[in-house]
Design an enzyme around this catalytic site. Structure first.
Site, PDB file in Angstrom:
ATOM      1  N   ARG A 313       0.738  -1.248   0.011  1.00  0.00           N
ATOM      2  CA  ARG A 313       0.086   0.167   0.116  1.00  0.00           C
ATOM      3  C   ARG A 313       0.802   1.082   0.007  1.00  0.00           C
ATOM      4  O   ARG A 313       0.576   2.328  -0.540  1.00  0.00           O
ATOM      5  CB  ARG A 313      -0.905   0.071   1.169  1.00  0.00           C
ATOM      6  CG  ARG A 313      -2.077   1.134   1.116  1.00  0.00           C
ATOM      7  CD  ARG A 313      -2.971   0.963   2.000  1.00  0.00           C
ATOM      8  NE  ARG A 313      -4.186   0.105   1.878  1.00  0.00           N
ATOM      9  CZ  ARG A 313      -5.361   0.408   1.097  1.00  0.00           C
ATOM     10  NH1 ARG A 313      -5.569   1.635   0.897  1.00  0.00           N
ATOM     11  NH2 ARG A 313      -6.297  -0.479   0.979  1.00  0.00           N
ATOM     12  N   GLU A 716      -9.428   5.714   7.082  1.00  0.00           N
ATOM     13  CA  GLU A 716      -8.160   6.091   7.025  1.00  0.00           C
ATOM     14  C   GLU A 716      -7.820   7.435   6.190  1.00  0.00           C
ATOM     15  O   GLU A 716      -6.819   7.943   6.606  1.00  0.00           O
ATOM     16  CB  GLU A 716      -7.324   4.725   6.515  1.00  0.00           C
ATOM     17  CG  GLU A 716      -7.469   3.638   7.225  1.00  0.00           C
ATOM     18  CD  GLU A 716      -7.190   2.411   6.164  1.00  0.00           C
ATOM     19  OE1 GLU A 716      -7.820   2.314   5.360  1.00  0.00           O
ATOM     20  OE2 GLU A 716      -5.930   1.898   6.411  1.00  0.00           O
TER      21      GLU A 716
END
Lengths: 776, 493
Positions: A313, A716
């Site tokens: 990520r 997030e």
């Protein structure tokens, strides 16, 4: 009755929270004979355990059982994806603070006291304690390195008019959920085990505990009503106390509670991955990036845990909002003898975004231009320049419009001028400002995790019991999913009750993570509710002789032609007709795919966007700083619950700011973490909040994809908005340079790092100049 | 002698004897009373999740309410007082307290784990019944950490419920009723001497009794507010066999002000001394609100901050700069010692067995004294200093008549920088001599590197703080530069 969708309905536990009645694991009444567990920890970062004498521990007052590696009947490993995370160190210790044995005793105090009595001898091995050390050793990896490449970065760099390279260190972060890790294991008959755990991942915990106990999955039930905060820290790490409690419960036949005290929690469980970022970038006079190389080295700690996903990520977010035509991103997953770093809100994304944002800031300072301008120049396009380094077309790009709106509403340009004027007249205190945009990919990058199940049950009084695979850690997932089910049935929210997440109700679930909790579980719950609604509609259609498609559920009523009846009456009728009032629902995110070999695909269903402007003031004599003003504009699509979403935005920002400012993890030269309590590890306090703090949800937001009611995930993405604080500080530090040099600043930007950066600029300006000037 | 403690838990009377006197109030609440609304977040008084309200008579017929950290407070601290927890806050029929309602209305709880602590801190403030501004709210909540909300909604909730002055008239009956109930506990006629789980706790009620006890038990541990010693139990799991508490000794709880000095009893909590200390000089007030948190200051004593011998206590640098004197008592009488002479080595002090720190005498600064006190830490609020520095300067016609400098965080003890002072005294107060003195600071100290700061940074700021002091108090004719990031500018919206 207005629709619950888009309404600012309070958190479903709000009343319980403020009255102290919400039950966390440690508050649940304890059954007869419950024992308390405590852990014995390694005092060496890397060593061979030569002998482990637990005689004195066993003999200590109140002790009922003591177990170590050889006492695990099943697999002594709770690695979530890869092996390598032993419950108890077996022969070798891999980090200072690794669990070697565990004790069950009548009281917590007795259990903890007993752990000090172990006699352990070690043969010291040479530990790898720093990321640089690990990076330099090719054998110090937890997983193979990865390369993502698009275009011809070497060629582009060679052709670029300007070129900059450098290295940035970004520290890790402790989750510091207020409720520490905890689990209670209750043994049942036939080897059954009920685990009450503060976990984001009940299904995985169930599997890991079953493997450790050597029983089938169906023998273990994991239950979670709520957590006192998670932030990723209870995704894989919750298995540590759960496995220990379960093993001791099996051993003793009694319920066992394993509540880690704050210090053990911070020492034993993983944190956000620290990163080293090397960059080499080429750009033109306008600051447009021609080519860039990134080397991202993630400190994974001693084991792989979730580190492959975290580092993936990071790679996928090293573009942030910017089109990088010629780019290479090399990722090393480094192994050190420290605690195994794990998931933390953003899951590597924030580290990737830090990489490109630092580069853009450096470009701007090199060209002596406003960093915002350079950022805007490099934004992804709408119809062209819109493909990510991993070959996904950015279809929902709104960043330019969102940033324009924020720059306007925050008065960015005028304030930037005012700050420059202030700095001219202020020698010792300087101000800085930075606008940082965020694009964050939504979906688990492990494609198979993008699924969810739900169970909806109607009772004949018309009340609804809702369960799904998601867990509540404060983020408001339960209320949002309840809103969706209430909307589906056309009833008020108080008719829907969500109870504890349980692997016995909804099996094989994914962790509540990757911001995807609502996207996945609300869709699954909606599907379940829809199934029941259709059955009810058919019953109504038959009784009232109307087409089923004409039956409407609204305002607590079921309307079939000219007939109206209360929803509760409808459920009674359905039962009389012998129609099932419970249903499961399932959802799998469409469109997504990713090829790990070529590092290409569409890993994300969509992107969430946001931006923040932060203004700070820095003291040039001490390096201390204060936020003066913060403006945030964040995209939630069409918000399901603006109050809940705003809470995520603001909380995420402050947590991100903490990561990059006052939160410093400090290991000594023996690999011992010395910041393992709030006395030494400083998360933001109320006084750190900017006096002018204005967060807003982007009004024009709407998800182009068919996510639940066109909303967007919000867990997030806003954490990354805290990066604006770091760059505002860097901007203020730069103002201390007499000759326009760009400061080097690593994260976290503690007052110490800030002062050191200022001092370097001063030294670079001209040695001794400072004092001469002060004399003027 | 009483061998058990008596207190009110909410409105109910509790008598406890034969209990471990080092048991924390938090463990008692959760484990013995099944009152689980109060949470453990850190067990060291730093996160505030365990905050409860402690009510006691204020000596003037009123009641003083204090927010305190139950996680590091030992049970005997409840003796003679009322303990109010989140469970006791709701009104008749379960109606939410104003603070609870405000927190709910403002979406100020997410995971909810810190929430009871915030509610109790705010409820204590709410009882005071006066309007509070932004700074006061931030100050009152500096000891409560929230990891979810980012604080904005909590601030808004606090503001909404506290910003308006409230009617206090209906409190009188409540106050006198509570005072009467506390009187009925009858804890003041006899000293407490309780034993449980192999530990003994004595709370003498006069200085004479205290020093007599210390003469008999020279090995006893003297307990002030327990904000440090509490951690010896919760963190270090130490067995403390004999504790002698100073909290009930009236002579040690006195604040006396004369024309020339302020005398503060060693057992006076910070919170009680704030006003008198702030009145000495504005510089002291800015430091005091950054010592610990509200909860810590309600229990922690100024004497304890000195007597524990910590190198990073924040009061000693200030007291050294101000020329304070310590009065030490024993069964044979009193002796006096300059603060800087008290610290002998790391956690070693001049206190002899049988002695107790009785009071601190601070000379009142003359109007022409320049006083500066600076604390540098990673976080502004509720943090422990990397370096703390106190400067007290007197000028005479542009010359330095006297200069006293105290530093914390630069050595194994708080220290007076005599070598640096020597460089300055008699010199023309100006940048030239300040720079010479800054170099002398480099010579004078070899600080440690640890998790709070590197040695290099400590040296750098120790130097720079003197420069900062100079810039804020420059030679006559030059303009002073205000170099503070704190109040008032940054905190007023």
């Amino acid at each position: 009755m207005t629709s619950p969708i888009g309404a600012s309905i309070p958190h479903d536990s709000a009343r319980l929270h403020v009255s102290g009645e919400a039950l966390y694991i440690d508050d649940i009444p304890e059954p007869r004979g419950l024992l308390h567990a405590a852990m014995g920890l390694s005092t060496e970062a890397h060593a061979r355990i030569l002998s482990l004498d637990l005689t004195a521990v066993r003999a200590a007052p109140g002790v009922v059982a003591v177990i170590a590696a050889e006492d695990v009947p099943g697999i002594n490993d709770i690695g979530p994806i890869f092996p390598g995370d032993p419950i108890f160190a077996d022969g070798i210790t891999q980090y200072h603070g690794q669990v070697i044995f565990a004790v069950a005793a009548r009281t917590r105090a007795e259990a903890r006291a007993a752990t000090a009595l172990a006699s352990i001898t070690y043969e010291k091995l040479t530990p790898i304690l720093t990321l640089d050390e690990a990076l330099a050793r090719e054998d110090a990896r937890v997983a193979p390195s990865r390369l993502m490449k698009r275009g011809e970065p070497d060629l582009a760099l060679a052709r670029s008019r300007h070129r900059l390279h450098g290295t940035l260190y970004v520290g890790g972060q402790d989750h510091f959920y207020l409720e520490g890790q905890i689990a209670v294991a209750h043994p049942g008959e036939q080897g059954d085990m009920l685990i009450q755990s503060s976990t984001q991942n009940p299904s995985e915990l169930q599997h890991l505990v079953a493997h450790a106990l050597h029983v089938p999955d169906h023998s273990v039930i994991c239950e979670t009503r709520r957590m006192g905060g998670g932030f990723g820290g209870k995704e894989s790490q919750a298995a540590i106390p759960a496995a220990i409690a379960a093993l001791l419960a099996t051993r003793t036949g009694r319920s066992v509670k394993c509540r880690m005290d704050r210090d053990d929690d911070m020492i034993v469980t993983g944190k956000r991955h620290p990163f080293r970022i090397d960059y080499d970038v080429g750009f033109d006079d306008q600051g447009l990036i021609g080519g860039v190389h990134f080397m991202l080295a993630g400190d994974c700690g001693h084991s792989a845990d979730l580190s492959t996903g975290v580092n993936d990520r990071a790679m996928m977010h090293a573009d942030n909002c910017y089109f990088l035509e010629n780019v290479s991103i090399l990722s090393h997953r480094c192994r050190t003898n420290t605690v195994s770093h794990t998931a933390f809100r953003g899951f590597g994304g924030p580290q990737g975004i830090m990489a490109i944002e630092y580069v853009l800031d450096e470009i701007a300072r090199h060209l002596k231009r406003d960093p915002l301008l350079i950022r805007q120049r490099n934004f992804y396009g709408i119809t062209a320049r819109n493909v990510t380094p991993y070959n996904m077309v950015v279809e929902d790009n709104i960043i330019a419009a969102l940033v324009d709106e924020l720059a306007r509403s925050s008065d960015y340009a005028a304030r930037r001028k005012a700050i420059a004027a202030f700095n001219l007249n202020s020698r010792w205190i300087k101000r800085g400002i930075a606008l940082v945009p965020v694009k964050f990919g939504i979906s688990f990058t492990a494609i198979h995790l993008n699924q969810a199940g739900a169970l909806v049950q109607l009772y004949t009084d018309g009340s609804v019991l809702l369960n799904h695979g998601g867990t509540e850690m404060g983020q408001g997932l339960f209320i949002k999913v309840a809103q969706v089910v209430a909307e589906e049935f056309g009833i008020t929210i108080d008719r829907v009750r969500v109870t504890a997440t349980s692997t016995a109700k909804v099996p094989n679930t994914s962790p509540t993570a990757a911001s995807a909790g609502t996207d996945l579980n609300a869709k699954a719950a909606q599907a379940a509710a829809h199934t029941i609604k259709l059955r009810l509609a058919h019953v109504a259609a038959e009784i009232f002789a109307v087409p089923a498609t004409a039956v409407i559920f609204a305002n607590g009523e079921v309307i079939a032609g000219r007939n109206r009846l209360p929803f509760a009456e409808m459920t009674k009728l359905a039962r009389m007709q012998r129609v099932s009032l419970s249903a499961t629902g399932f959802y799998a995110t469409p469109k997504i795919h990713f090829d790990a070999e070529t590092q290409t695909g569409r890993p994300f269903y969509y992107f969430a966007y946001g931006a923040a402007v932060t203004e700070v003031e820095v003291d040039g004599l001490t390096g201390e700083y204060r936020q003066r003003r913060v403006d945030i504009l964040h995209d939630c699509g069409k918000s399901l619950n603006p109050a809940i979403d705003l809470g995520q935005i603001e909380g995420g920002f402050v947590q991100g700011a903490g990561w990059l400012t006052s939160e410093e993890l400090w290991w000594d030269d023996r690999g011992q973490l010395r910041t393992h309590a709030p006395s030494t590890y400083k998360i933001p306090a109320m006084g750190d909040l900017a006096p002018k703090f204005r967060a807003r949800i982007y009004e024009a937001g709407r998800n182009r994809e068919n996510a639940i009611f066109r909303s967007k995930a919000v867990g997030e993405p806003p954490l990354n908005l805290g990066i604006s604080v770091f760059h505002a500080i860097k901007d203020a530090v730069a103002a201390f340079s007499a000759n326009g040099l760009s400061p080097h600043l690593d994260a976290p930007a503690t007052p110490e790092r800030v002062l050191m950066a200022i001092e370097k600029l001063r030294a670079a300006a001209k040695p001794g100049l400072d004092r001469a000037k002060a004399a003027e | 002698m009483r061998t058990g403690i008596r207190f009110l838990l909410g409105t109910e009377t509790r008598n406890l004897s034969d209990v471990d006197p080092t048991r924390t109030v938090l463990d008692y609440l959760r484990d013995d009373e099944s009152l689980c609304g109060t949470k453990e977040g850190c067990a060291e008084g730093d996160c505030g999740a365990c905050t409860v309200m402690l009510a006691d008579r204020d000596g003037a017929g009123g009641i003083r309410y204090r927010p305190v950290n139950s996680c590091i407070m030992f049970l005997p601290a409840l003796d003679g007082k009322q303990l109010v927890t989140i469970e006791h806050l709701r009104g008749p029929g379960g109606a939410l307290h104003d603070v609870q309602k405000a927190m709910m209305d403002h979406h100020a709880a997410q995971c909810g784990f810190c929430t009871p602590g915030f509610v109790m801190s705010l409820a204590t403030l709410h009882r005071a019944g006066v309007a509070v501004d932004r700074t006061e709210i931030a100050d009152a909540l500096a000891g409560n950490l929230c990891r979810c909300t980012g604080y904005r909604p909590i601030y808004d909730a606090a503001r909404s419920v506290l910003a308006v002055p409230r009617d206090k008239t209906d409190r009188a009956a409540e106050t006198s009723a509570l005072a009467a109930k506390l009187d009925m506990l009858d804890t003041e006629s006899e000293s407490l001497d309780m034993t449980g789980a192999g530990r003994r706790f004595i709370a003498p009620r006069s200085l004479g009794e205290l020093t007599a006890l210390l003469a008999v038990h020279p090995d006893a541990l003297i307990l002030g507010g327990g904000t440090d010693i509490g951690l010896w139990v919760t963190k270090q799991r130490r067995h403390l066999p004999l504790l002698i508490a100073t909290e009930q000794v009236p002579e040690l709880r006195r604040i006396e002000s004369s024309e020339t000095q302020l005398s503060i009893g060693a057992a006076v909590p910070y919170a009680d001394a704030m006003a008198s200390l702030a009145a000495l000089h504005p510089a002291t007030a800015t430091l005091l609100r950054r010592i610990g948190s509200r909860q810590i200051r309600e229990r922690g004593t100024i004497g304890g901050n000195i007597a524990n011998g910590s190198p990073i206590g924040d009061m000693p640098p200030l007291l050294i700069a101000m020329g304070a004197v310590l009065v030490i008592a024993s069964a044979t009488g009193e002796r006096r010692l300059a603060v800087e002479a008290f610290f002998l080595g790391y956690r070693q002090t001049a206190l002899q067995p049988g002695e107790v720190l009785a009071r601190i005498e601070i000379p009142k600064p003359s109007p022409d004294i320049h006083l500066g006190i600076y604390k540098v830490s990673k976080r502004f609020d509720q943090d422990i200093s990397a370096v703390c520095a106190g400067f007290a300067l007197e000028l005479d016609n542009g010359l330095v008549r006297s200069m006293r400098i105290g530093y914390g965080g630069m050595a194994a003890t708080p220290v007076r920088a005599l070598d640096v002072e020597t460089k300055l005294i008699g010199a023309v107060w100006g940048l030239a001599i300040v720079e010479t003195a800054m170099d002398a600071i480099d010579q004078a100290f070899t600080p440690l590197s640890d998790m709070r700061a590197s040695a290099q940074y400590r040296r750098m700021i120790a130097r720079n703080l003197l420069l900062k002091f100079y810039l804020e108090h420059p030679a006559k004719g030059e303009t002073a530069i205000r170099l503070r990031l704190d109040q008032p500018e940054s905190l007023t919206a």
